[in-house]
Each structure stands twice: as C-alpha cells, then as structure tokens.
Design an enzyme around this catalytic site. Sequence first.
Site, short mmCIF file in Angstrom:
data_model
loop_
_atom_site.label_atom_id
_atom_site.label_comp_id
_atom_site.label_asym_id
_atom_site.label_seq_id
_atom_site.Cartn_x
_atom_site.Cartn_y
_atom_site.Cartn_z
N GLY A 1 18.72 53.79 47.65
CA GLY A 1 19.93 54.14 46.91
C GLY A 1 19.85 53.55 45.53
O GLY A 1 19.07 52.63 45.29
N THR B 1 20.82 51.57 42.01
CA THR B 1 21.34 50.24 41.72
C THR B 1 22.86 50.28 41.76
O THR B 1 23.46 51.18 41.19
CB THR B 1 20.88 49.80 40.31
OG1 THR B 1 19.47 49.97 40.24
CG2 THR B 1 21.24 48.37 40.04
N GLY B 2 23.46 49.33 42.49
CA GLY B 2 24.91 49.31 42.58
C GLY B 2 25.49 50.19 43.66
O GLY B 2 26.71 50.35 43.74
N SER B 3 24.63 50.77 44.52
CA SER B 3 25.17 51.66 45.54
C SER B 3 25.64 50.91 46.77
O SER B 3 26.25 51.49 47.66
CB SER B 3 24.12 52.70 45.93
OG SER B 3 22.94 52.07 46.37
N GLY B 4 25.36 49.61 46.85
CA GLY B 4 25.87 48.82 47.96
C GLY B 4 24.82 48.36 48.96
O GLY B 4 25.18 47.81 50.00
N GLU C 1 13.85 44.26 48.26
CA GLU C 1 12.80 44.53 47.26
C GLU C 1 11.76 43.42 47.20
O GLU C 1 11.60 42.78 46.15
CB GLU C 1 13.42 44.74 45.88
CG GLU C 1 14.26 46.00 45.82
CD GLU C 1 14.74 46.25 44.41
OE1 GLU C 1 13.90 46.27 43.51
OE2 GLU C 1 15.95 46.41 44.22
N SER D 1 22.50 45.91 48.78
CA SER D 1 22.44 44.45 48.96
C SER D 1 23.71 43.94 49.64
O SER D 1 23.65 43.02 50.46
CB SER D 1 22.27 43.76 47.61
OG SER D 1 21.02 44.08 47.06
#
Lengths: 284, 256
Positions: free
Chosen positions: A40, A42-45, A171, A47
């Site tokens: 997804g 960056t910022g899609s949730g 990552e 992590s």
Amino acid sequence: MQIEFKHVTHSYESNNPMSGLGLADVSCTINSGKFTAIVGKTGSGKSTLVRHINALLKPTSGEILVGERKITSETNNKNLKPLRKNVGMVFQFPESQLFEDTVEKDIMFGPQNFGVPEKDAKEAAQEMIDVVGLGSEYLQKSPFDLSGGQMRRVAIAGVLASDPETIILDEPTAGLDPVGRKEIMDLFKEQQKNGKTIILITHNMDDVANYADEMMVMHDSQIVASGTPKAVFNDQELLDKNYLTLPQSAIFAQKLQAKNFHFDQLPITISELTTEIKQQIHGD
Amino acid sequence: MPGDSLIYRLDPRVKFLITFYFIGIVFLANNVASYAFLMVFVLFAVLVSKVNFIFFIKGLRPMFWLILFTVVLQAFFTPSNHPIWHWSFLTLSKEGLVIATYIFMRFILIIFISTLLTLTTTPIEISDSIESILKPLRVIKFPVTQVALMLSIALRFVPLLIDETTKIMDAQRARGVDFGEGGLIKRIKAFVPILIPLFVSSFSIAYDLAIAMESRGYKDGQGRSKYRVLQWSMRDNWTIVFMAGVTIILLFLRSY
C-alpha cells in the site's frame, strides 16, 4: 499463532476532532505459518496495522486476537512481555536500535529482557550471528564499527534471538544492495520453513511475488484486497484504481500481450514467465 | 498557532523586544493599582490577538507547581509583627498574603505575555529577530549569523528528534524493554537503550545536514540575502509609542 483483527479502528490523538484515522474498521486474519505481505502507499496504514499486533499501539475500538491473547483499547501496559516475546518486530532501518558495546551483548539484549538466562542468550547470539550470515568473529566487535548492511544484520539477529513465533518486517531491505536484499529475504523465507509466521510490509512487488503466500493491499486506512499474490495482481479493478503496481515479470507479460502473446493470468515471477513464453513459442 | 490579527502582523522584533521590556517593567509595579493596570494591559493584548483564552490557561499548567510553591512560601514565611495565624515556624500575616498575591500576579503576567509571543510568532521569526537584534554586536566580532543559524537548526531538529525518539522507543519496547516499570535505578537504566541510539543518529543527521549545506554552496561569514525579510512598518512605531504610554501610566500609578 493465528492473528485476527476484528473491526479494528485506530485514530491518532483521540481527543482531537481533526485527528487522523490510522485504521478504519479493519477486519482480517493472518494465518499461522504463512508468509503474508502487506502493500500500500505511504500513509495507507500498513505500519499502524502491524504495530497493533504487539500492542505498541492499541485500537480505539475493536479487538485483535494474537493466539490466545486479546488486545483491546483497555489492554494494560503491564504483562505485555509474553506477547512481545512471541511477536518479533524488525523496524525500518533497524540498525538505529543498536546500542550495546559489543554485537554479542546487543543480540542478547532482547532474550535477556524476556527472562532468558545469560548462558542461553549467549548461545542464541552464537546461533543467530550465523543465521544472518556474519561469522562469530563479529560477536566481540562494536556494532558501530560495522557497515550499514552489517549493522542491519546484527539488528535482525537481535530480533530473531528471542525466538518469536511471529516475525513482523517493516521494509527490512530498504536501502540495501540487490545481493544483500536477496540474502535477507531468503533468510526470512528460511525462518518461515522453520515454522514461523512472517508478516512483511514492502513496496517491492517482486519480493511479494517471489516470497509471499498471501498478500493484503491497504488504501486509506482500509484493507481493499487480500488473497494469493497471483489472484491479487490479476485483479484488474485494483490496478485501474492505481492501488498497486505490478511485479516486473507481470509488466513484461503485459508488454508481450501487445505483441500477440496471450496469458490467461499474468505470470508474476520470472520462472512463471519463462515457462509461459517457452510454451507459447514452441507450442504454436 | 496560525492566525491573523494586529499582534500576528507586528514585526517579530517589536514583539520580542516588547515582551522582554514588559517582563522588566512588571517588576516596577508595587501596589494594587499598578498590578491591576498591567493585568488590564495584558488582557487587552490577549483580546486584540484574537487567540483563544484557553491556550493561555494551558500555558500556565506546566508552571502550576512552581507558582503554588512560591506563593505558599511567600504567604507563610514573610516575617511580620501582626500575624493573623501562627503555628511554630509558620506565620500567616496580612503582609505575607499581599506579597504572595503580588508574586502570583507577576507569574500570571509574565507567563501570559510570553505565551502571547510564542503563540503569535513562529520559532523561525523569533530566531530571525534575535539575529536582527544582535546585529550591532558584529562590531565586537560576535558571530551573529552563526548563532542565528544554530538557533534555527536547533529548532528544526526538535520535531526530528521527537520522531526519532518514538521510533527508537518502539523498537526497544518490541525487544522487551519496559519503560515505567520497576524502581528508580531500573527506570533510569531503561533509558540507556534510547539515549545511545539517539546520540548516534543525531550525530549522523547533523553530519548529513552539514554535507547537504556545503554541497549547496553554504559558506559561513558571507553576506547572505534573506528569504524572509522583516519589515518595520508604521504600526510597529505606534506599538512602541503605546508601550511608552503604558510605562508612563505605570510610573504614575506605582507608589514610592
């Protein structure tokens, strides 16, 4: 250890009305012993999602089941050690967590926190330094004298040394050279064969195609698709919405389609691609 | 805090100087009338700034214990011949209460005015104005631009270090560190795994920044032009005149 998310919502700074939503009503199951990739933007949730599994974050509502253990918004910060022992986590750029004066001590740090006696922790360090491809001559060196790639391996050894049942990778290969990248990914695949559950966050679709058994696609704090990589990469709707990109082999196959090749399903790995091409060249 | 009002638009140098000037003249006040006048002045400034009053109350919160401690100390330990209440070494008197009230007022006034400065001025504006104010010191070879650069870099690093700290804390918690558990020694020890990586990464960030600045041609001690140019306008002059008026009234109100 099966991991199950049940209607999990997480909002950052819950007393602020302008708060960002980290997760919006996410439900999913991560099966025991599988290699699951989460992709997804960056910022899609992504992590935020995985930080719930070892209770670094707690849900605003909903619950997470990790084996027998249940995590809700009321989960107490005490007694989380058994959970965190079982869920190891390799963060992005994990080399920034090193702090001891020798590699050995740093690898022993995790196990000793979880109550493993010094002698056993030492053995674990011996074993893990080999697993990550560094020799035992590295054990007495200072982690700060090593190269970036070696530091990364030491940090990974430090997480594996606690012998977690589930390993979360955020990552883990970012910034590594192609050879190092393959070695590290093979290492985790090997861990899966030893019975561990692997959860991998990545932007590299080739890693997903080559290593994962299952994948989930996240977009705007929600899981928008899940299934085997083969099925998900062949979901035209997802591609149209620009929620994910394809692995190199699939992109190559798409280009071949323009030259009168035909694929019922896009091949996602190089071996699949070459088999298909061979068949179509010799078959006709 | 973003916003727009007369106070926001004032030149940051004026705001910065007036804030310090005001903190100075607070100590001139010595009776009810002068303190009340200064309070009216501060409330007026708050009103003009259009900043929500709640933020000022919040600004008091971290100082609460210090204020309480000082006020209680003043109230009970002021020697007096006419105590209202007396118990062993504690004496409560009218003089003590009055002094305690004055101290309390001083705290409120100083905290409110400095909160007003920080709420209506961005940190970078403050560091720019410090540079501009210190400029005359160049005569005695004081490295004004370097100091200002250090200030703005330090400010820039605050959010970065907070991010870095959360990241490292998460990583060590995942390895079984428990913050806030066990005795004092154990708690302090739990911070070693955070501080060392934090030091290491601060140095590497600083090193990267230095390289990045050098590769973009930064050289120290050269006449540099400014991206944000501070503009002194008529309203800044009027503000200074206004402050002079406030000072005169204050001098008139205080008792000698």
